[in-house]
Design a protein around this motif. Structure first.
Motif, short mmCIF file in Angstrom:
data_model
loop_
_atom_site.label_atom_id
_atom_site.label_comp_id
_atom_site.label_asym_id
_atom_site.label_seq_id
_atom_site.Cartn_x
_atom_site.Cartn_y
_atom_site.Cartn_z
N UNK A 230 0.86 -1.18 0.00
CA UNK A 230 0.00 0.00 0.00
C UNK A 230 0.90 1.23 0.00
N UNK A 231 1.00 1.84 -1.17
CA UNK A 231 1.88 2.99 -1.30
C UNK A 231 1.29 3.94 -2.35
N UNK A 232 1.25 5.24 -2.05
CA UNK A 232 1.56 5.83 -0.75
C UNK A 232 0.64 5.30 0.36
N UNK A 233 1.18 5.23 1.53
CA UNK A 233 0.49 4.64 2.68
C UNK A 233 -0.67 5.52 3.15
N UNK A 234 -1.70 4.90 3.70
CA UNK A 234 -2.76 5.63 4.37
C UNK A 234 -3.95 5.98 3.49
N UNK A 235 -4.99 6.53 4.13
CA UNK A 235 -6.17 7.01 3.43
C UNK A 235 -5.98 8.49 3.09
N UNK A 236 -6.64 8.93 2.05
CA UNK A 236 -6.52 10.33 1.64
C UNK A 236 -7.36 11.22 2.55
N UNK A 237 -6.70 11.86 3.48
CA UNK A 237 -7.37 12.78 4.41
C UNK A 237 -6.87 14.21 4.24
N UNK A 238 -6.01 14.42 3.25
CA UNK A 238 -5.32 15.71 3.12
C UNK A 238 -4.54 16.02 4.40
N UNK A 239 -4.00 14.98 5.00
CA UNK A 239 -3.26 15.12 6.25
C UNK A 239 -1.94 15.85 6.02
N UNK A 240 -1.54 16.63 7.01
CA UNK A 240 -0.29 17.39 6.91
C UNK A 240 0.65 17.12 8.09
N UNK A 241 0.15 17.19 9.30
CA UNK A 241 1.02 17.02 10.46
C UNK A 241 1.34 15.55 10.67
N UNK A 242 2.41 15.24 11.40
CA UNK A 242 2.72 13.84 11.69
C UNK A 242 1.56 13.11 12.34
N UNK A 243 0.86 13.78 13.24
CA UNK A 243 -0.26 13.15 13.92
C UNK A 243 -1.41 12.86 12.95
N UNK A 244 -1.67 13.79 12.05
CA UNK A 244 -2.73 13.56 11.06
C UNK A 244 -2.36 12.43 10.11
N UNK A 245 -1.10 12.38 9.71
CA UNK A 245 -0.66 11.30 8.82
C UNK A 245 -0.76 9.96 9.54
N UNK A 246 -0.42 9.95 10.82
CA UNK A 246 -0.55 8.72 11.61
C UNK A 246 -2.00 8.25 11.64
N UNK A 247 -2.92 9.18 11.79
CA UNK A 247 -4.35 8.83 11.79
C UNK A 247 -4.73 8.20 10.45
N UNK A 248 -4.25 8.77 9.34
CA UNK A 248 -4.61 8.23 8.02
C UNK A 248 -4.04 6.83 7.83
N UNK A 249 -2.85 6.57 8.39
CA UNK A 249 -2.24 5.24 8.27
C UNK A 249 -3.01 4.22 9.10
#
Length: 276
Positions: A230-249
Motif C-alpha cells: 500500500x503505497x503511498x500509505x494511508x487514506x486520503x485525508x489531506x493530512x499534513x502534520x505527523x499526527x494527522x498522517x498517523x491517523x490516516x495510516x
C-alpha cells in the motif's frame, strides 16, 4: 497451584510474549465423562498443553482442533460421544460432552519501521488504540524508550534486516515510514518474503513510482508481488502534520483488518431509504 490457576497463568504469560494459543473449555456434559463443565486446557502452537479436558483420544482431537483454530482464527464447538471406540468414538466413558475451542492471543502487532516524526506519532497512536507496537530504526537516537515510551519492542537494525530480529506473521501490520528510496529498495523485497497482513510504505506518488521502477528493473520484483504494498500509505485525508498522517495510516490498517470500505458513515438523503 490449582489446575485452573496454572491454565490462566499460562494464558497471561503467552499474551505477555505475544504468543498465539487456543483455549479449550468443557461447556456441556451429560452422563459419565472424565471432566466437569468449566474444565479448561490451553494449547500452544507446538502442541503442548496446560490443563486437561479428559485425556486420551478425545484430548488428542481437541489439541488438533486447537492448532487449527490458532491457524485460521475461528472458534469451534466440538461434540464428542464416549461410547464405543470400535465405532470411532474417542473414549468409552459412556457420556457426551461439548468443548468450546477459541484462539486467544495478544493484540496484533503494528511494526513501525522508521522512527522519525510520523513513526513516533504512529507508535503513540497505535499504543493508544490497543496494538502491540514495535519500533525499528537503524538510528539508536530514534529507537528507544526515552524517545517514545511504552512500546512493546525497540529494534535497532537495518530495516532490510528486520525479519532477522522479529517474527513477522499474518498478524503483523508493517508501516514503513522510512527516510527514502534507498532504504525502501532493500526493505520491500525483504518484507514481501513474509506473510505480513499489511505492508504500507510512506512517500509521494513520485517517490513510489521511482521505488517501484527500481524494484522491478533492478531486482526483478513482479507486479503481482507489488500489489501487496500500500503505497503511498494511508487514506486520503489531506493530512499534513505527523499526527494527522498517523491517523490516516492507522485508519487504513483498521479498515483492512476489519473489512471496512473507507466510505463516510453518513449517507446522502437519496440513498438513506435504501440503507434503511
Amino acid at each position: 497451584m490449582s489446575e485452573d490457576r496454572a491454565v490462566l497463568e499460562a494464558l497471561l504469560a503467552a499474551q505477555d510474549r505475544g504468543e498465539l494459543v487456543a483455549m479449550a473449555t468443557v461447556v456441556r456434559v451429560q452422563g459419565s465423562v472424565p471432566r466437569h463443565a468449566g474444565s479448561k486446557m490451553l494449547i500452544r502452537t507446538d502442541g503442548s498443553i496446560v490443563g486437561t479436558v479428559g485425556g486420551g483420544g478425545m484430548e488428542s482431537r481437541v489439541v488438533q482442533e486447537g492448532l487449527a483454530a490458532i491457524k485460521d482464527g475461528e472458534t469451534r464447538l466440538l461434540s464428542y460421544s464416549l461410547n464405543d471406540i470400535q465405532d470411532g468414538d474417542p473414549g468409552i466413558c459412556g457420556g457426551t460432552l461439548q468443548i468450546f475451542v477459541e484462539p486467544v492471543g495478544a493484540s496484533p502487532t503494528l511494526l513501525v519501521i522508521g522512527g522519525g516524526h510520523v513513526g513516533k506519532a504512529l507508535c503513540e497512536l497505535g499504543k493508544w488504540a490497543g496494538w502491540r507496537v514495535v519500533l525499528n530504526d537503524d538510528r539508536e537516537a530514534f529507537c528507544n524508550a526515552g524517545y517514545v515510551s511504552g512500546l512493546d519492542g525497540y529494534i535497532i537494525s537495518k530495516p532490510s534486516e528486520i525479519s532477522q530480529h522479529i517474527e513477522i506473521t499474518g498478524r503483523t501490520y508493517v508501516a514503513a515510514v522510512t527516510r527514502g528510496l534507498p532504504i525502501d529498495r532493500d526493505l520491500i523485497p525483504a518484507l514481501l518474503q513474509t506473510p505480513a497482513a499489511y505492508i504500507g510504505v510512506i512517500g509521494s506518488q513520485r517517490r513510489w513510482a521511482l521505488t517501484e521502477k527500481a524494484l522491478k528493473d533492478e531486482l526483478g520484483v513482479s507486479d503481482e508481488a507489488l500489489k501487496r504494498v500500500y503505497a503511498p500509505i494511508g487514506l486520503e485525508l489531506q493530512a499534513e502534520t505527523p499526527q494527522e498522517i498517523a491517523v490516516s495510516i492507522l485508519a487504513q490498517i483498521t479498515m483492512l483488518r476489519r473489512g471496512g470500505d473507507g466510505l463516510a458513515m453518513r449517507r446522502d438523503k437519496d440513498t438513506a431509504g435504501m440503507i434503511e
